[in-house]
Design an enzyme around this catalytic site. Structure first.
Site, PDB file in Angstrom:
ATOM      1  N   SER A  82      -9.474  -1.588   7.276  1.00 38.17           N
ATOM      2  CA  SER A  82      -8.947  -1.369   5.928  1.00 38.17           C
ATOM      3  C   SER A  82      -8.171  -2.540   5.340  1.00 38.17           C
ATOM      4  CB  SER A  82      -8.054  -0.130   5.914  1.00 38.17           C
ATOM      5  OG  SER A  82      -8.815   1.010   6.191  1.00 38.17           O
ATOM      6  N   SER A 133      -9.635   0.912   3.351  1.00 36.86           N
ATOM      7  CA  SER A 133      -8.977   1.893   2.514  1.00 36.86           C
ATOM      8  C   SER A 133      -7.886   1.282   1.630  1.00 36.86           C
ATOM      9  CB  SER A 133      -8.334   2.967   3.399  1.00 36.86           C
ATOM     10  OG  SER A 133      -7.301   2.394   4.207  1.00 36.86           O
ATOM     11  N   LYS A 150       0.845  -1.203   0.000  1.00 42.50           N
ATOM     12  CA  LYS A 150       0.000   0.000   0.000  1.00 42.50           C
ATOM     13  C   LYS A 150       0.878   1.251   0.000  1.00 42.50           C
ATOM     14  CE  LYS A 150      -3.977   1.695   2.716  1.00 42.50           C
ATOM     15  NZ  LYS A 150      -4.777   1.459   3.945  1.00 42.50           N
TER      16      LYS A 150
END
Lengths: 475, 61
Positions: A180, A156, A82
């Site tokens: 997330s 997310s 990420k």
């Protein structure tokens, strides 16, 4: 095996093939780069693809294999992280305009861990801006769900879910504040674990919420999840929140034996009148519980009356903690935020101190109640979300105050175990059909602090007796 | 409790040197009032006596 087939191997199988010199790391990286070129234009899961660096690392990895050097359990396996996780010399944007030119001069500890295990970093994955809100907030465009590109891939860690599900990396890292990791794993039909707070270093990760953030894997199988977590877990003197508690061999713990294990089904989340879970979601969890019972586990219902308030309290805590990280950005560069992110940061600044304090006191009560249940049960089960992946609203803004209240309530599904600080994971437990599309359903398994092994073994037992992880999205 | 109106929210923001533009005020209103209303309605036993410990204190090896 051709490149197209190679990407469908699990990370564990690919690592084995590389160890046995049946596949070279260069072949593996080339196959994944081809898959990224073919699929990512439809999904937008990557912010940065590190083609040259990954190929160079693969050649070194191949040279080591030839020389008889094995760097670790992920030797030669292409993974992605990420884009809030620092990578030395490589842009780390948090999907924001504000950080779009930020290039760290060191690797995050979790990246060091992956590399020490032999993994090759393929690239940086899309996410919601500063790990908040909806996929539309990313300054690098919306990431789409590979099962239905109109739908939310889960937030997310949007890119971590979409890229892993569409075979654009063998495994990935996400960051879970209020869900997330578990949300993208659920929406994309994957396995994701939020480790215990303090189990994995956050050194070199752009923070969202200091008391809630955790880093963990999103993978296609439980074994891959165990391998990936094993490479990043452990004490780190650079992160004072990590605990010096022994990290077990997670892969060795995957026996599939759940005989005699005590499993609690949290009834508040299985009553559609209380928390609004849909029938397919409830059925998926009940079927999973029945399967585990058939394998010898002792399953019974448990009530956690405070669990439904977890969403409200966790959202208040994260809103305040996030907005405190960089208050100057909101004042100096307000136009560089997406509208939704700017609103969320503003709200975080306006929450009265006594409200934040009350949310933290609620957190203590929720944790006490949940940990008390975990004295009787080895793990707890519930859904990850009340419904499968929903169709994204591409318009900025909040529909109404009622919609905002509903979002807080829905946040309890994942906020509960964020508040507890113990481990929780998501695993696909079936599919439902909406229109022409198959959509994954997800089971959440949570357990005692620092006992990720038991969670993953329960998930492994379930996975070994189902075939959901063999399903592929229509790309 | 009654909702904060837009002027009250702007005044609150001014107290922390924050400007809420017209384009944001309605959404800030919805979101802030949703949080304040939701937590105000929660009053479990023990809320006034428990310590607000945000994380687990775990014995290390």
């Amino acid at each position: 095996m051709n490149n197209h087939e190679l990407v469908f191997l699990s990370a564990a199988s690919l690592a084995s093939e590389i160890r046995n010199k049946q596949i070279s790391p260069v072949e593996a990286v080339e196959a994944y780069l081809q898959q990224i070129n073919r699929v990512d234009p439809k999904l937008n899961a990557y912010i940065t693809v590190l083609a040259d660096q990954a190929l160079e690392a693969a050649r070194e990895s191949e040279s080591d294999i030839t020389s008889g050097i094995n760097r670790g359990p992920l030797h030669g396996v292409p993974v992605a992280v990420k884009d809030q996780i620092y990578t030395k010399g490589i842009r780390t944007s948090s999907a924001s305009k504000i950080r779009s030119n930020f290039v760290p001069d060191f690797d995050a500890s979790v990246v060091t861990g992956l590399k020490s295990s032999g993994a090759i970093i393929l690239g940086k994955l899309n996410m919601t801006e500063f790990a908040m809100g909806d996929p539309i907030t990313s300054a690098f465009g919306v990431t789409r769900n590979p099962w239905d590109t109109r739908r939310n891939p889960g937030t997310s860690s949007t890119g971590s879910g979409a890229a892993t599900a569409s075979f654009m990396c063998a495994s990935s890292l996400g960051e879970d504040t209020g869900g997330s990791i578990r949300g993208p794993a659920a929406n994309c039909g994957l396995v994701g674990i939020r480790p215990t707070w303090g189990r994995v270093s956050r050194y070199g990760v752009d923070g969202a919420s200091w008391s809630l953030d955790t880093i963990g894997p999103i993978s296609r199988t439980v074994e891959d999840c165990a391998l990936t977590l094993g490479s990043i877990a452990g004490f780190d003197q650079r992160d004072p929140s990590t605990k010096n508690i022994r990290v077990p061999d997670y892969s060795a713990g995957l026996t599939g034996d759940v005989n005699g294990l005590k499993i609690g089904l949290i009834k508040e989340f299985l009553d559609s009148d209380v928390m609004g879970a849909s029938k397919p979601v409830i059925q998926g969890v009940m079927d999973a519980a029945a399967l585990l019972a058939s394998l010898g586990a002792e399953v019974e219902e448990v009530s956690l009356p405070l669990a439904p308030v977890s969403g409200v309290a966790s959202r208040i805590i994260s809103a305040v903690e996030r907005s405190s990280l960089h208050p100057e950005w909101l004042r100096d560069r307000p136009d560089d935020f997406h509208h939704n992110t700017r609103v969320a940061f503003s709200v975080g600044e306006l929450i009265p101190s006594q409200v934040y304090y009350k949310a933290q006191k609620l957190r203590t009560l929720v944790r006490e109640q949940t940990l008390e249940a975990l004295q009787k049960f080895d793990v707890l089960l519930m859904p990850v979300a009340p419904v499968p992946a929903t169709i994204m609203n591409l318009n900025p803004g909040i529909e109404s105050k009622e919609a905002a209240v509903n979002a807080l309530t829905e946040g309890s599904y994942r906020g509960l175990f964020s508040m507890v600080s113990g481990p929780a994971m998501s695993i696909c437990c079936g599919f439902t059909t909406e229109g022409d599309n198959k959509l994954p359903l997800a089971l959440q398994i949570a357990g005692r602090p620092f006992d990720e092994s038991t969670l993953m073994n329960v998930a492994y037992a379930y996975e070994q007796n189902t075939a959901w992880n063999l399903e592929r999205p229509p790309l | 409790m009654s909702d904060l109106n837009d002027d009250e929210i702007r005044a609150l923001a001014k107290s922390v040197d924050l400007n809420i533009p017209d384009s944001d005020i309605t959404d800030v209103n919805y979101s802030l009032n949703a949080m304040l209303q939701a937590i105000d309605s929660i009053d479990p036993e023990g809320i006034n006596t428990v310590e607000p410990l945000p994380i687990i204190v775990q014995k290390e090896d």
